[in-house]
Design an enzyme around this catalytic site. Structure first.
Site, PDB file in Angstrom:
ATOM      1  N   CYS A  27      38.629  22.003  25.087  1.00 21.44           N
ATOM      2  CA  CYS A  27      37.306  21.990  25.732  1.00 21.44           C
ATOM      3  C   CYS A  27      37.056  20.693  26.508  1.00 21.44           C
ATOM      4  O   CYS A  27      37.129  19.601  25.948  1.00 21.44           O
ATOM      5  CB  CYS A  27      36.246  22.171  24.646  1.00 21.44           C
ATOM      6  SG  CYS A  27      34.573  21.873  25.220  1.00 21.44           S
TER       7      CYS A  27
ATOM      8  N   TYR B  59      33.579  26.974  35.890  1.00 20.01           N
ATOM      9  CA  TYR B  59      33.098  28.081  35.050  1.00 20.01           C
ATOM     10  C   TYR B  59      32.345  29.102  35.891  1.00 20.01           C
ATOM     11  O   TYR B  59      32.421  30.307  35.641  1.00 20.01           O
ATOM     12  CB  TYR B  59      32.178  27.559  33.939  1.00 20.01           C
ATOM     13  CG  TYR B  59      32.931  26.856  32.820  1.00 20.01           C
ATOM     14  CD1 TYR B  59      33.482  27.585  31.771  1.00 20.01           C
ATOM     15  CD2 TYR B  59      33.105  25.482  32.826  1.00 20.01           C
ATOM     16  CE1 TYR B  59      34.179  26.963  30.751  1.00 20.01           C
ATOM     17  CE2 TYR B  59      33.800  24.839  31.819  1.00 20.01           C
ATOM     18  CZ  TYR B  59      34.336  25.583  30.783  1.00 20.01           C
ATOM     19  OH  TYR B  59      35.033  24.966  29.784  1.00 20.01           O
TER      20      TYR B  59
HETATM   21  N1  LIG Z   1      26.586  21.718  27.145  1.00 19.83           N
HETATM   22  C1  LIG Z   1      27.592  21.697  26.240  1.00 19.83           C
HETATM   23  C2  LIG Z   1      28.651  22.745  26.604  1.00 19.83           C
HETATM   24  C3  LIG Z   1      29.713  22.872  25.576  1.00 19.83           C
HETATM   25  C4  LIG Z   1      30.537  24.151  25.771  1.00 19.83           C
HETATM   26  O1  LIG Z   1      30.220  25.016  26.596  1.00 19.83           O
HETATM   27  N2  LIG Z   1      31.619  24.265  24.999  1.00 19.83           N
HETATM   28  C5  LIG Z   1      32.423  25.477  25.054  1.00 19.83           C
HETATM   29  C6  LIG Z   1      33.891  25.132  25.014  1.00 19.83           C
HETATM   30  S1  LIG Z   1      34.517  24.476  26.513  1.00 19.83           S
HETATM   31  C7  LIG Z   1      32.212  26.298  23.809  1.00 19.83           C
HETATM   32  O2  LIG Z   1      32.261  25.774  22.729  1.00 19.83           O
HETATM   33  N3  LIG Z   1      32.023  27.606  23.989  1.00 19.83           N
HETATM   34  C8  LIG Z   1      31.918  28.535  22.905  1.00 19.83           C
HETATM   35  C9  LIG Z   1      31.329  29.833  23.351  1.00 19.83           C
HETATM   36  O3  LIG Z   1      30.902  29.947  24.493  1.00 19.83           O
HETATM   37  O4  LIG Z   1      31.298  30.732  22.523  1.00 19.83           O
HETATM   38  C10 LIG Z   1      28.175  20.300  26.225  1.00 19.83           C
HETATM   39  O5  LIG Z   1      28.405  19.736  27.297  1.00 19.83           O
HETATM   40  O6  LIG Z   1      28.337  19.752  25.149  1.00 19.83           O
END
Ligand SMILES: N[C@@H](CCC(=O)N[C@@H](CS)C(=O)NCC(=O)O)C(=O)O
Length: 403
Positions: A49, A241
């Site tokens: 990530c 994204y």
């Molecule tokens: N706004 C958050 C975004 C974090 C994020 O989108 N992480 C993704 C991984 S790249 C995630 O864990 N996604 C899990 C999901 O969508 O189920 C940050 O910057 O901390």
């Protein structure tokens, strides 16, 4: 509320990221609710990530690894291949036939045809975070030898990142994202927004940080850092994204256009100075780095067949190549230009990668296995493309600028 990024899509087919929920701050004031104490906080990350990797980069750069522990989750939501029992039975019959000398029987045209139909029904098994519903997401491995960089949860024995969110809040209904900054003492989530976590790591732990003098958000550069963060986030960090998760051609093309405008802008700026905000490394460089290091290997070949609505989205770039090779037309979406075709940006990428500690935050195998193996609605069979295996440790030309 969306429980996964794959569901954050508007009616117009555009990816719309929802805001993070836990927004508390750790403070150097030891009387605050979350004081910056050594050993009290834990960071949950995924090496795949980019948002979590920002935070990990700060742990390394600021020398906070002894003060703040961290755990990595498993790389992928895909747990292997499901073979229907009928296929296993056919395999078994084949094995017996060939053992007893009936090869001819096992390879008749009819048998082959039936088998090819059955083989097509082999499907990846997508890991679910609970038996009771279909949600897929980050899970912890059962043992720390299962996968390098991933360990079982050492704190509350959580099986998934979802468990942490549900432990911290009984009525939580959002996404279960990494990074998660966890308070071991109050057994709760402090913050799950990387842009805020990195700010805390930059200043609030300076009494215990080994590299307290490094300031990636210096007061005199704040306006410029904020301004840069804004267009880099829109066009690049979130832009990839918006390209990858769009479900309609229009929003995809709009995102791709903004992505390449922003990359072109970076290229121009980096032709004049060593870092994105001048001659000093700042937060804006770390935020840009975590996306561009994933660019050529991680983003380019996203499958363009969105099986949620069975729509085809055509990539905007490389028309010539598309005509020559249709597989690329299906698989390349951020493909107007590869990152390594931008000379300044590519050398800059290597420069940042070679900062002490940074390369240890990049696990390309996990990056690739995660993206290709975690989004069945984008890459239905979880196939992981080979290459291109770029050597980011090779020499760069960035010393030509003052720093
Ligand atoms: N706004 C958050 C975004 C974090 C994020 O989108 N992480 C993704 C991984 S790249 C995630 O864990 N996604 C899990 C999901 O969508 O189920 C940050 O910057 O901390």
């Amino acid at each position: 509320m969306a429980r996964s990024a794959l569901h954050e899509v508007s009616d117009t087919g555009a990816f719309m990221r929802t805001a993070s929920t836990f927004r508390n701050f750790i403070s150097r004031d030891l009387n605050s609710q979350f004081p910056a104490e050594s050993g009290r906080y834990h960071l949950y990350i995924s090496y795949a990530c980019p948002w979590a990797s920002r935070c990990l980069a700060y742990l390394k750069i600021k020398g906070l690894e002894k003060a703040i522990t961290f755990t990595g989750v498993e790389k992928t939501f895909c747990k292997g291949l499901y073979q229907p029992s009928v296929l296993r039975l056919v395999n078994c019959v084949f094995a017996i036939c060939s053992k007893v000398g009936f090869q001819a029987l096992s390879f008749t045209i009819v048998t082959k045809f039936v088998c090819s139909l059955i083989i097509q029904s082999v499907k990846p098994i997508w890991a679910r975070t609970k038996e009771s519903d279909e949600h897929m997401g980050w899970i912890f491995p059962a043992s720390d030898t299962e996968e390098p960089g991933a360990e079982p949860d050492p704190l509350i024995g959580a099986k998934s990142i979802r468990d942490l969110y549900e432990f911290a809040s009984t009525n939580y209904s959002g996404k279960y994202t990494v990074p998660v900054l966890w308070d071991k003492k109050l057994r709760t989530i402090v913050n799950n927004e990387s842009s805020e976590i990195i700010r805390m790591l930059n200043t609030e732990f300076n009494d215990i940080a080994e590299n307290a003098a490094i300031d990636l958000y210096p007061p005199e550069m704040r306006d410029q850092i904020e301004e840069t963060n804004e267009w880099v986030y829109l066009g690049i960090n979130n832009g990839v994204y918006r390209c990858g998760f769009a479900t309609k051609q229009g929003p995809y093309e709009e995102a791709a256009r903004q992505l390449y405008e922003a990359l072109d802008k970076c290229e121009e700026i980096l032709g004049k100075q060593r870092y994105i905000c001048g001659n000093r490394l700042t937060e804006a460089d770390i935020r840009l780095f975590v996306t561009i290091i994933r660019f050529d290997e991680g983003w380019v070949p996203f499958s363009t067949l969105d099986t949620r609505k069975e729509v085809l989205i055509f990539p905007v770039g490389r028309r010539g190549l598309i005509l020559g090779n249709e597989v690329y037309a299906v698989h390349f979406k951020c493909n107007k230009k590869l990152l390594r075709e931008y000379l300044n940006l590519f050398n800059y990428l290597k420069d940042i990668y070679q900062i002490p500690g940074m390369s240890s935050t990049v696990n390309m195998q996990q990056i690739k296995r995660h993206y290709y193996g975690s989004h069945p609605s984008i890459n239905r069979y979880g196939i992981i493309p080979l290459g291109p295996d770029i050597n980011y440790s090779s020499p760069h030309d960035r010393e030509r600028f003052p720093a």
